[in-house]
Design an enzyme around this catalytic site. Structure first.
Site, PDB file in Angstrom:
ATOM      1  CE  LYS A  12      -3.596  -1.407   2.470  1.00  0.00           C
ATOM      2  NZ  LYS A  12      -3.787  -0.779   1.587  1.00  0.00           N
ATOM      3  CE1 TYR A  52       0.293   1.055  -1.267  1.00  0.00           C
ATOM      4  CE2 TYR A  52       0.743   2.308   0.570  1.00  0.00           C
ATOM      5  CZ  TYR A  52      -0.060   0.665  -0.431  1.00  0.00           C
ATOM      6  OH  TYR A  52      -0.744   0.366   0.227  1.00  0.00           O
ATOM      7  CG  ASN A 115      -7.971  -0.499   1.366  1.00  0.00           C
ATOM      8  OD1 ASN A 115      -6.440  -0.752   1.858  1.00  0.00           O
ATOM      9  ND2 ASN A 115      -8.110  -0.792   0.200  1.00  0.00           N
ATOM     10  CG  HIS A 118       0.046  -3.667  -0.441  1.00  0.00           C
ATOM     11  ND1 HIS A 118      -0.553  -2.763  -1.511  1.00  0.00           N
ATOM     12  CD2 HIS A 118       1.300  -4.923  -0.846  1.00  0.00           C
ATOM     13  CE1 HIS A 118       0.611  -3.374  -2.784  1.00  0.00           C
ATOM     14  NE2 HIS A 118       1.302  -4.561  -2.226  1.00  0.00           N
ATOM     15  CD  GLU A 129       3.904  -4.609  -4.370  1.00  0.00           C
ATOM     16  OE1 GLU A 129       3.695  -5.525  -3.692  1.00  0.00           O
ATOM     17  OE2 GLU A 129       3.143  -3.667  -4.557  1.00  0.00           O
TER      18      GLU A 129
END
Ligand code: IDP
Ligand code: MG
Length: 152
Positions: A12, A52, A115, A118, A129
């Site tokens: 990310k 998402y 965080n 992913h 995905e």
């Protein structure tokens, strides 16, 4: 048993900005997983909302999209035995407070909303995905030199 299971792993924007790209890649590389695709992308709002979509009713959804849009992401596909489940274990729990030390989140971040990585949560979502982030011709098929050393 399939040594060709694939998972979608992304670093990310905070992971990229904090200089953790090489460390995160290294975890998968040294473990024995095979890198099948990799690129740096600055995804659009629409792309992230699709990625998402299951979370769109969550109170943190808008903030999550803003965060994910804040800079480039490193998108990858890793292949190997139990790549999806093992990938999730290697990332650690969503909330870094619960991520075991030794996991990526458990070693490199503190808060759920930042965080750093992913990973797909099932084989089905991995396939979805992977096709959302990569074109078919961006996925490389090749035999890992260490195949016979990593698998019996
Ligand atoms: P996952 O990334 O471990 O699969 P998900 O529940 O699918 O976790 O949530 C996707 C992402 O949304 C998380 O990785 C995290 O960045 C963010 N997120 C999840 N829950 C919260 C929250 O309560 N506050 C802020 N961000 C959250
Ligand atoms: Mg998830």
């Amino acid at each position: 048993m399939s040594t060709t299971e694939r998972t979608f792993i992304a670093i990310k924007p905070d992971g990229v900005q904090r200089g953790l790209v090489s460390k995160i890649i290294e975890r998968f590389e040294v473990r024995g997983y095979k890198l099948v695709a990799i690129k740096m992308v600055q995804p659009t709002q629409e792309h992230l909302e699709t990625h998402y979509q299951d979370l769109k009713t969550k109170p943190f959804f808008a903030g999550l999209i803003q965060y994910m849009k804040s800079g480039p992401i490193v998108a990858m596909v890793w292949e190997g035995l139990d790549a999806v489940r093992q990938g999730r274990a290697m990332l650690g729990a969503t909330n870094p407070l619960q991520s075991a030390p030794g996991s990526i989140r458990g070693d490199f971040c503190i808060q759920t909303g930042r965080n750093i990585c992913h990973g797909s949560d099932s084989v089905e979502s991995a396939n979805h995905e992977i096709s959302l982030w990569f074109k078919e011709d961006e996925l490389c098929s090749y035999k890992h030199n260490s195949q016979n050393l990593i698998y019996e």
